[in-house]
Scaffold this motif. Sequence first.
Motif, PDB file in Angstrom:
ATOM      1  N   LEU A 406       0.847  -1.186   0.000  1.00  0.00           N
ATOM      2  CA  LEU A 406       0.000   0.000   0.000  1.00  0.00           C
ATOM      3  C   LEU A 406       0.885   1.238   0.000  1.00  0.00           C
ATOM      4  O   LEU A 406       1.983   1.226   0.571  1.00  0.00           O
ATOM      5  CB  LEU A 406      -0.900   0.018   1.237  1.00  0.00           C
ATOM      6  N   PHE A 407       0.369   2.305  -0.611  1.00  0.00           N
ATOM      7  CA  PHE A 407       1.101   3.565  -0.658  1.00  0.00           C
ATOM      8  C   PHE A 407       0.130   4.685  -0.319  1.00  0.00           C
ATOM      9  O   PHE A 407      -0.951   4.773  -0.894  1.00  0.00           O
ATOM     10  CB  PHE A 407       1.685   3.786  -2.058  1.00  0.00           C
ATOM     11  N   ALA A 480      12.831   2.308   1.846  1.00  0.00           N
ATOM     12  CA  ALA A 480      13.075   3.630   1.262  1.00  0.00           C
ATOM     13  C   ALA A 480      13.207   3.507  -0.249  1.00  0.00           C
ATOM     14  O   ALA A 480      12.700   4.354  -1.005  1.00  0.00           O
ATOM     15  CB  ALA A 480      14.327   4.252   1.868  1.00  0.00           C
ATOM     16  N   ARG A 481      13.868   2.452  -0.716  1.00  0.00           N
ATOM     17  CA  ARG A 481      13.965   2.216  -2.168  1.00  0.00           C
ATOM     18  C   ARG A 481      12.585   1.935  -2.762  1.00  0.00           C
ATOM     19  O   ARG A 481      12.259   2.404  -3.861  1.00  0.00           O
ATOM     20  CB  ARG A 481      14.916   1.047  -2.454  1.00  0.00           C
ATOM     21  N   LYS A 482      11.762   1.154  -2.032  1.00  0.00           N
ATOM     22  CA  LYS A 482      10.404   0.898  -2.512  1.00  0.00           C
ATOM     23  C   LYS A 482       9.626   2.208  -2.672  1.00  0.00           C
ATOM     24  O   LYS A 482       8.907   2.409  -3.664  1.00  0.00           O
ATOM     25  CB  LYS A 482       9.662  -0.012  -1.527  1.00  0.00           C
ATOM     26  N   ALA A 483       9.756   3.092  -1.685  1.00  0.00           N
ATOM     27  CA  ALA A 483       9.044   4.369  -1.750  1.00  0.00           C
ATOM     28  C   ALA A 483       9.509   5.194  -2.945  1.00  0.00           C
ATOM     29  O   ALA A 483       8.689   5.755  -3.684  1.00  0.00           O
ATOM     30  CB  ALA A 483       9.254   5.149  -0.455  1.00  0.00           C
ATOM     31  N   LEU A 484      10.826   5.255  -3.156  1.00  0.00           N
ATOM     32  CA  LEU A 484      11.351   6.018  -4.281  1.00  0.00           C
ATOM     33  C   LEU A 484      10.916   5.396  -5.602  1.00  0.00           C
ATOM     34  O   LEU A 484      10.477   6.109  -6.524  1.00  0.00           O
ATOM     35  CB  LEU A 484      12.874   6.080  -4.198  1.00  0.00           C
ATOM     36  N   HIS A 486       8.314   3.555  -6.181  1.00  0.00           N
ATOM     37  CA  HIS A 486       6.878   3.744  -6.361  1.00  0.00           C
ATOM     38  C   HIS A 486       6.588   5.134  -6.912  1.00  0.00           C
ATOM     39  O   HIS A 486       5.797   5.295  -7.855  1.00  0.00           O
ATOM     40  CB  HIS A 486       6.156   3.542  -5.033  1.00  0.00           C
ATOM     41  N   ARG A 487       7.218   6.123  -6.343  1.00  0.00           N
ATOM     42  CA  ARG A 487       6.999   7.493  -6.811  1.00  0.00           C
ATOM     43  C   ARG A 487       7.485   7.654  -8.258  1.00  0.00           C
ATOM     44  O   ARG A 487       6.828   8.333  -9.065  1.00  0.00           O
ATOM     45  CB  ARG A 487       7.705   8.492  -5.898  1.00  0.00           C
TER      46      ARG A 487
END
Length: 510
Positions: A406-407, A480-484, A486-487
């Motif tokens: 989820l994001f 943190a890599r997943k967040a980057l 995803h964006r």
Amino acid sequence: MARRKNVLLIVVDQWRADFVPALGADFLRTPNLDRLCREGVTFRNHVTTTVPCGPARASLLTGLYLMNHRAVQNTVPLDARHMNLGKALRQIGYDPALIGYTTTTPDPRTSGARDPRFTTLGDLMEGFRAVGAFEPSMDGYFGWLAQKGYELPANRENIWLPEGEDSVPGATDRPSRIPAALSDTAYFTERALTYLKGKGGKPWFLHLGYWRPHPPFIAPAPYNTLYSPAAMPALRRRETWQQEAAQHPLLDFYLKGISQGSFFHGAGGAASELDEAAIRQMRATYAGLITEVDAALGQVFAHLDETGQWDDTLVIFTSDHGEQLGDHYLLGKIGYHDESFRIPLVVKDPESRLGAGRIEDSFTESVDVLPTILDWLGGAPPRACDGHSLVPLVQGRKPAGWRDHLFYEYDFRDVHYSQPETALGLSMDESALCVVQDARWKYVHFAALPPLLFDLERDPDQFTNLAEDPAHAAVVAEYARKALSHRMRHAERTLTHFRATPRGLEERTP
């Protein structure tokens, strides 16, 4: 002759996911929502992709993440260039009707500084036809009351206070002075039935909004005493609010700054000062407001049954966001806690009964609602849409490559009623966070504040931040890599599938 296809999109306000009986809230009486869950698919892991109301509804109705639509807070304008559900439905031949509100501040480039819409919290999103608006400033509802012969007090909002009171000290089981037959829930229901009875045999789309169980947390009789405070679910919080505040600077700001006044008209004191008895009473009132909405939905469902339209209608039930309800000593919808972001989603597809009554565990987000509706009606989502159609999941088919996390996001820049940006010494564009969350880990990344990491298996209430623990450095780096990533994958892409070639304009298939 083609079968008539109708859509009823029910959007309630501030209803959190763990107050759904199909998901475990067996203390609640919601026979009509229960029916919808029996005949449809209930999504267990569904979130709004942002809070509060304005940004959440912008995401719901554009299919865009906050990072793309940028209506980042209540009162911040929505760019007029964005496609939305109302506009998209018009392109495929529907006249989308709206009851309730969208809390949308208009694009100032399409108007002028003296436009009265810039003096309110939000107005109606372009593209919809209002057939029972609440906005601006609830004038539609108060005018309806006056037309019904109800004498409004000088301060109109006092109708939600107990008879003879100009304020309440806090949580109460006393009823509001407005009777249930004249409540805002009754108003929206009457508007819905008036609209539906006027449609005849024509296909329709209706966004049916309800304000409840949004505060003020005072219910009309008999809903004020329908539930016992003792039957309410236990609180999720540490021993003191100071222990909670030590987790993060943003949480510290909110725990010191949220007043009870926005939730109980005229109440004083900080939300963090509410004791367990007061919170249980508040939850009992909240549950009563939920049952009031459920009874109203029963009237709408009964009309669809009586007119043979139930089997022609896609029904989607959801909320704009959740509500802290005293968990972590917080009230409202803020920050990064699950209570603010996890919301109900139930989809009843009359063309697919194979999954009736099923609980779907796949990760789903509010941006999925727009593509689901367009897909079911035979349309296609805009290229820029960040969500995915849920029709395959409703029909029992999980698409390959479905999201594995989820994001969601939250922007906490200063607005006129809250100034965390100033208090924390940040700039406007630094006042933001995003969350990547799966079944095991929840990672919260801030633009200019320390991150958070929670082990959801061992710490489901998210009390212990592991982000500074060297033993979890690899997990922090991975998420943190997943967040980057995803964006980056969801960066704005309205025109990125076009390219110029020696043969002229070429459109690539995504």
